[in-house]
Structures are given as structure tokens and as C-alpha cells.
Motif scaffolding. Structure first.
Motif, PDB file in Angstrom:
ATOM      1  N   GLY A  70       0.719  -1.131   0.060  1.00  0.00           N
ATOM      2  CA  GLY A  70       0.030  -0.062  -0.114  1.00  0.00           C
ATOM      3  C   GLY A  70       0.823   1.325   0.036  1.00  0.00           C
ATOM      4  N   VAL A  71       2.091   1.325   0.228  1.00  0.00           N
ATOM      5  CA  VAL A  71       2.941   2.327   0.165  1.00  0.00           C
ATOM      6  C   VAL A  71       3.147   2.946  -1.242  1.00  0.00           C
ATOM      7  CG1 VAL A  71       5.210   3.205   0.626  1.00  0.00           C
ATOM      8  CG2 VAL A  71       4.178   1.560   2.259  1.00  0.00           C
ATOM      9  N   PRO A  72       2.852   4.196  -1.408  1.00  0.00           N
ATOM     10  CA  PRO A  72       3.114   4.541  -2.879  1.00  0.00           C
ATOM     11  C   PRO A  72       4.505   4.632  -3.461  1.00  0.00           C
ATOM     12  CG  PRO A  72       1.979   6.519  -1.438  1.00  0.00           C
ATOM     13  CD  PRO A  72       2.618   5.138  -0.539  1.00  0.00           C
ATOM     14  N   ILE A  73       4.641   4.397  -4.610  1.00  0.00           N
ATOM     15  CA  ILE A  73       5.772   4.117  -5.411  1.00  0.00           C
ATOM     16  C   ILE A  73       6.131   5.770  -6.013  1.00  0.00           C
ATOM     17  CG2 ILE A  73       7.030   3.362  -7.526  1.00  0.00           C
ATOM     18  CD1 ILE A  73       5.216   1.030  -7.353  1.00  0.00           C
ATOM     19  N   THR A  74       7.285   6.133  -5.408  1.00  0.00           N
ATOM     20  CA  THR A  74       7.757   7.539  -5.769  1.00  0.00           C
ATOM     21  C   THR A  74       9.184   7.443  -6.312  1.00  0.00           C
ATOM     22  OG1 THR A  74       8.856   7.893  -3.585  1.00  0.00           O
ATOM     23  CG2 THR A  74       6.498   8.256  -3.865  1.00  0.00           C
ATOM     24  N   THR A  75       9.819   8.697  -6.688  1.00  0.00           N
ATOM     25  CA  THR A  75      10.830   8.906  -7.039  1.00  0.00           C
ATOM     26  C   THR A  75      12.021   8.408  -6.169  1.00  0.00           C
ATOM     27  OG1 THR A  75      10.171  10.718  -8.674  1.00  0.00           O
ATOM     28  CG2 THR A  75      12.515  10.541  -8.038  1.00  0.00           C
TER      29      THR A  75
END
Length: 709
Positions: free
Chosen positions: A202-207
Motif C-alpha cells: 500500500g505504500v506509494p511508489i515515488t521517485t
């Protein structure tokens, strides 16, 4: 990335379904848990790395590899600020205005809109994975494709049916990136991530996960020299513009420049915040959160016996184009079946859904078209011609071993290896002889080189030059010291053991003894990675890239710890370098220079010329004996397992015998499964189903199939 192929070994007879049901209630995995390690937070270390990491020009990096400069010399130059920083932080206003963004949405859909979600795919693994890590020791096993290669998401994916080459290389469709732009002049690719992309926890994928990918793969904690080299040598900068936008620069604007960036994958920084010196042990049995559709939970594996993938119902990409008609199984259950014959019998009982039929004995003898299960339509048979670079099946000769460092011995082995008889008898003429180390790369494949044929007289002549003239009482040549001309062929392919028996029997005609050593696939790969083999029969599964790679398998830095002295002479104290793919201990200064020029070149014509020259050197080196090429792959499946009308994609690779395939195009028809099981009890039959998909056949005329439904 390179993936080793699979084999099977004996397992005591037992019903697979009974085994699965029994083991399902046996509790969690027998492995270290997170509680066994003290907590670590590497945040400060990572931030310091971002602040201080510099970019080494390729020529400096290669001088360091060769020992031309020392680490102390390099550290001093870094301290003096000679090299630019690798990590950079900017704002969206710094993104050039003249970029042309692409999202690949014009490309055709993949998969079948009629595919049904649900059901369990029952498959088999030849051995149990030694780790759930995706990198490091023992990670490159038969299960890793389901953790990384086939089941997690790159920034973008090469379209498997549209194989035309554009200005920047192959054509791509979105993965975790929703769009990208190539700035060839500045050797930079700009990428925007999907804002709704998340890890399976559930953790967002980010830069930040992209930045961390470089920290992870450049770090020696992972104990993976290939990754360290690739991610240090082939990238010069990553710039973060915001949480979802970044750019990555490369040292050369190669013909496939877009692939160098778009085929990367982010790594979940939050999961690896405990990464440190004990990385290999700490993460041995931890399942990394994935960007893809399947997860492995603690109660879905029983060490040594089974492992089960469960489809993530909350997968963020489940309704997106290119992904929505794939990954249709609710669960994928793999039991460990170490013997291929046993796996085949289990398949015929309906306890495995699919079985590979490339071996002639299965296709023609054990399950011929006339078999009642096929005649009555319960089991369907399939044959699919693909068009892609070919796995490198052959004999890999380790020159670091005694006698095998003699060129005439290696040439003799080439001429004493009767691969044509293997093809004619074992494969019944279905396959063709491999010619080079890089077949199937189109214009990059050498047009005239051919593998040396079986020739006893030429073999004997070369063996005589190396001192082996007289035959012993068993027909094997011996030299003046009484040493027999005998070498072990190690393999992890139990199902192909009889192939090696043919080579063994034929080699005796030339006074050569092959001692066949069959290990389970993991043990065989471990032996070759530790460079303990004499001759290895295996293959690398080659990615569908534009051109072949040579550095990994043939540069001297991957052969020895320090192959040459500063004056270029051979280092007498050199030791074989472990955990690399230079299986032959090839160390040739001239070849090294060609490899480095090839890696640095941005011109396709120059790269083709260099590839031809390198192949000619490798042919003369004679440490690889080309084996065979499979122009197609065959499989059998129970009628309830369905596939799209075109059978698959153009660049599909042959999956493991009881694997679902790398693009996950199939689906289970649960209603049909009940009908088939009922029909087998009642004697009802279905139309016979034999499918041949030859739309990508480049080897022969299209086939005619008597029964095609």
C-alpha cells in the motif's frame, strides 16, 4: 538480467494434490524472521550516499577494474572534486520545455478480453528456492522470475509483438511510468510515474524508490558484482524533480538508449531501510513488496516443499491497458517435484495444469497425438514458433582448470562433440545447430561463422598436439605422464542427461572421456558460479535485446580477481573470480579492448563490426562448444487451461515445464475443469485439440496439422 534454466530431480512418489493439502496446514516457513536481527535505520547513510556519490567516466571505471589505477589514487581525485555528483535534486521548472513525451498507448493491447479471472494454476518447481531475495547469492534461481523478472513492473516494457525499431530503439508501453521522453543529445531519459502506483503493502511508489534503486544496486552490501558494475558503469546521473518525475542519464547514446532506462525497476526504500552488512542473511526469507500482481505471504510457503503466489486484489494496475487481461489466476501453486518423469506422471493425472513437451520423448513417445487423453480432447497440445535471441545451450569450458587452458585440448573437444547426432537422434531433427555465442540477434549475429562439426580425425590431431597420442586400454587417450584425457561435464538439467550420454559415447571415438555429473539445478549453478566446474552444460536465457552483451561473459575482470599485471602480462597469482558469468575464464587483452569499445559505441554499424570481430575471437578461443537452437516451444495442457487465439507473443521465451509463462496470458476455465473431470468419469469426449502457431516461424514452411480446433 541473465536467468539460469531449470531441471528436475527424483522425488518419492506421492500425489501432488495430497502433498499440497497436507503441507498447506503445516505452518509457516522454517526460516529466520525479522525478530532475529537487531533493528537498523540506514536513512542517514543513504542520504550521505546521495550527497557524496560521484560519477566515474567509463574509461576511469575500466582502468580501475583492470588495476591501471588504484583505489587510493581514485579516492584522492574524488576528494579533489574532479568528478561530478551522481544524484541531483531540482524542480519541475528545470525540465526542458521541448521534450516529446510518449506513453505507448497507441500500441496494441496484450492478452484476451475474454480471459476469465479466478482459479488456481498448479505448477511444479524443480527445486525449492534458496532465498526470497531478488539479488545476491543464490538469488538467480528457478523461482526468481515470479519475484522479479516476470511479475514486477519496470518503468515501461518493450511491446512483445511490435518489434520494429524506432529512433530511440524498441517500442514501449507503460509499467509504473505513465510517460517518458528521450533527450538523445544529452543522453537523458525523463520519466513520470503513475501517481496511483503503489507497492503491494500500500505504500506509494515515488521517485525516492528510483533513487534508492541506484543506492541498492551500486552497494557492495548485496554481494552481487554484476549489479555493482552495471549500475555504476552504465548510468551517470539521476535527477529528482518531484515525487513522480525524474531523469536518468547514460554515458552513451546507444541505439537502444531508451531500454537502458525504461527497463529499470524502482526498489521499495521503506522495505530496505535495514539494509546493511548483514543484507544477505537479514533479507534471506523476506518477501519484498512488489509493484506487480502476485505476493508471497509467510503462510504461503513451506520450505523445501511448496510455495504459493496469491493475486493481490488491490493491485493498482489491474484495470490498466496492457495489464488488465493478464495475470488471471487467483493463485499459482508450485510444489517441488525434483524429477521430470514424476512431474509428467503427475501432469497426466490432472494434478499439474501444464507440461513442457519440447523433449522429443514426451511429444512423440509418452504423449503422442494418438494418446487417448489427446484423442478424447481432455489434454490439448500446442506448438509455438517464437522469434527472439536464443538461449546459449552448449558446453562451457573452464580454461582455469588443468589441461583446459590448452587451446588444442579445447579445439579437440569441439571436434569430438557430436551435436548433430544429438539433434538427429535425441531431438529427432526438430532443432538446429547453434552457430555462435549470439544467435538470433538479426544483423548483430555473425553471418558466416559456424560451429565446428564432429570430426574424429581433427579431434585426434589437436589432442596429439597437446601431448595426448596413445590410447589406454579403455580407448581413452593418455599423455606421457599417464594423465587420461577425461573431463567432467556438470549440468543441472536432469531431464537432458541422455543427451549428454550421446556426447559421452561419441567422444570416446576421439579418445576423450566425458564424465557426466547431474546435480539439482541450484547446486549445479552454485558450482559453476564458484568456478569449480571443468565443463558446464547449460544455457543463459537471453533477453530480447537489440544486440548481444559481451562484458558479462567474456571480459577478463569477470574471469579473475586481477587478470593482468600493470605491464599487460599475465598475473601469475591471479585467482578465478566467483559469482560472475564468465564461465570460461576468458581473459584476452585484445578482446577486453573490443568489449570496451563496443560498450562505449553509439553507432550501430560500428557495434555490428565489433560484434563480428569479437565472435571471431571467441570462435578461435574454442572455450564454448555451441549446442542447439530451439526454433519453437511445445507444451501440453488440460482443456480447462485457455490461451489467446494467437497463442502467445512474438518474443516469448520457452517457460519452465510447468510454469504459466512470462506474460501470464492464460486463464483457468473452472466450469470446463468440472466438465472435463466429469467427462473422464462418464466416458464423454471432446474434439481433439492440437494447435500450431507459426505466424512467427522464420525457419521452415508453415506446418499442416491434421486436427486443429
Amino acid at each position: 538480467m541473465i536467468h539460469h534454466k531449470k531441471n528436475m530431480r527424483p522425488l518419492a512418489p506421492i500425489s501432488l494434490l495430497a502433498l499440497a493439502v497436507f503441507l498447506w496446514g503445516c505452518g509457516k516457513k522454517d526460516a529466520d524472521t525479522s525478530e532475529d536481527f537487531p533493528p537498523i535505520d540506514n536513512t542517514a547513510e543513504v542520504e550521505e550516499y546521495y550527497r557524496t556519490k560521484v560519477v566515474l567516466p567509463p574509461e576511469i571505471f575500466e582502468d580501475l577494474e583492470r588495476g591501471v589505477i588504484t583505489q587510493d589514487d581514485l579516492d584522492a581525485r574524488i576528494e579533489n572534486g574532479e568528478f561530478p555528483r551522481f544524484f541531483r535534486f531540482a524542480t519541475p521548472d528545470d525540465i526542458p520545455d521541448n521534450l516529446v513525451w510518449d506513453d505507448g498507448m497507441h500500441l496494441p493491447e496484450i492478452g484476451d478480453p475474454d480471459a476469465k479471472k479466478g482459479g488456481t494454476f498448479y505448477g511444479a518447481l524443480p527445486d525449492y528456492p534458496r532465498t526470497l531475495r531478488i539479488v545476491g547469492p543464490d538469488a538467480n534461481g528457478s523461482f526468481r522470475p515470479f519475484l522479479l523478472d516476470w511479475a514486477s513492473m519496470q518503468f515501461a516494457w518493450r511491446h512483445p509483438n511490435v518489434t520494429s525499431i524506432g529512433e530511440y530503439g524498441h517500442q514501449y508501453f507503460p509499467g509504473v511510468a505513465k510517460e517518458w521522453a528521450v533527450d538523445k543529445a544529452n543522453k537523458t531519459v525523463y520519466v513520470r510515474l503513475f501517481e496511483d502506483a503503489t507497492w503491494s503493502d500500500g505504500v506509494p511508489i515515488t521517485t525516492d524508490d528510483v533513487m534508492f534503486m541506484f543506492y541498492m544496486y551500486q552497494n557492495e552490501y548485496i554481494n552481487a558484482p554484476w549489479y555493482n558494475n552495471w549500475y555504476n558503469r552504465n548510468y551517470t546521473n539521476i535527477t529528482k524533480y518531484d515525487d513522480h518525475t525524474f531523469s536518468i542519464s547514460v554515458p552513451e547514446a546507444k541505439p537502444d538508449m531508451n531500454a537502458r532506462v525504461l527497463e529499470l525497476r524502482p526498489m521499495p526504500q521503506h522495505f530496505y531501510k535495514e539494509m546493511g552488512d548483514d543484507f544477505v542473511q537479514r533479507y534471506q526469507w523476506r518477501f519484498q513488496p512488489t509493484s506487480g500482481p502476485y505476493i508471497v505471504s509467510d503462510d504461503n510457503l513451506q520450505k523445501g516443499r511448496f510455495i504459493r503466489l496469491t493475486r493481490n486484489e488491490d493491485w493498482w494496475a489491474k484495470d490498466k491497458k496492457f495489464w488488465r487481461y493478464r495475470y488471471n489466476y487467483d493463485t499459482i501453486h508450485f510444489s517441488v517435484v525434483r524429477d521430470s518423469e514424476k512431474a509428467f506422471e503427475i501432469f497426466k493425472k490432472g494434478e499439474l495444469d501444464r507440461f513442457g513437451m519440447n523433449l522429443a520423448k514426451y511429444n512423440y513417445d509418452k504423449l503422442p497425438d494418438s494418446d487417448p487423453l489427446v484423442e478424447d480432447g481432455y489434454i490439448a497440445k500446442y506448438k509455438f514458433y517464437n522469434n527472439r535471441p536464443r538461449p546459449t545451450y552448449g558446453l562451457w569450458i573452464n580454461q582455469a582448470q588443468p589441461l583446459l587452458n590448452n587451446l588444442d585440448v579445447r579445439l579437440g573437444i569441439n571436434y569430438a562433440s557430436n551435436w548433430q547426432k544429438v539433434i538427429d537422434e535425441y531431438f529427432r531433427g526438430d532443432y538446429v545447430r547453434m552457430r555462435t555465442t549470439a544467435d538470433g540477434f538479426g544483423e548483430f549475429t555473425h553471418p558466416t561463422l559456424k560451429a565446428r562439426p564432429f570430426d574424429v580425425e581433427k579431434a585426434l590431431a589437436h589432442f596429439a598436439k597437446s601431448g595426448f597420442v596413445e590410447r589406454g586400454p579403455d580407448g581413452i587417450l593418455v599423455n606421457a605422464n599417464g594423465t587420461r584425457l577425461s573431463f567432467a561435464i556438470t549440468t543441472g538439467y536432469e531431464s537432458l542427461e541422455n543427451l549428454l550420454i550421446i556426447l559421452k559415447e561419441e567422444a570416446v571415438k576421439a579418445g576423450l572421456e566425458f564424465r557426466v555429473e547431474v546435480l539439482d539445478s541450484t547446486a549445479a549453478w552454485k558450482k559453476v558460479q564458484e568456478k569449480q566446474h571443468e565443463i558446464q552444460f547449460s544455457a543463459f536465457s537471453v533477453s530480447a535485446e537489440m544486440y548481444p552483451r559481451y562484458w558479462e561473459t567474456y571480459h577478463s575482470v569477470n574471469a579473475y580477481d586481477s587478470a593482468f599485471l600493470p605491464d599487460g602480462s599475465v598475473n601469475p597469482d591471479r585467482k578465478p573470480k566467483t559469482q560472475t558469468n564468465n564461465l570460461q575464464a576468458v581473459a584476452d587483452p585484445k578482446l577486453d579492448k573490443l568489449i570496451e569499445a563496443y560498450r562505449a559505441s553509439e553507432d550501430a554499424d560500428e557495434m555490428i563490426r565489433l560484434a563480428f570481430e569479437m565472435e571471431e575471437i571467441l570462435h578461435e578461443d574454442a572455450s564454448f562448444v555451441p549446442g542447439f537452437v530451439e526454433p519453437f516451444f511445445r507444451w501440453a495442457a488440460w482443456r480447462w487451461l485457455n490461451y489467446p487465439d494467437d497463442g502467445g507473443v512474438k518474443i516469448a521465451r520457452r517457460p519452465g515445464s510447468s510454469y504459466p509463462g512470462e506474460y501470464f496470458l492464460g486463464w483457468i476455465d473452472t466450469e470446463m475443469k468440472e466438465k472435463v473431470q466429469q467427462a473422464m468419469r462418464s466416458g464423454e469426449t471432446f474434439p481433439k485439440k492440437i494447435e500450431v502457431y507459426d505466424q512467427y516461424n522464420v525457419y521452415k514452411e508453415p506446418e499442416t496439422v491434421a486436427s486443429h480446433n
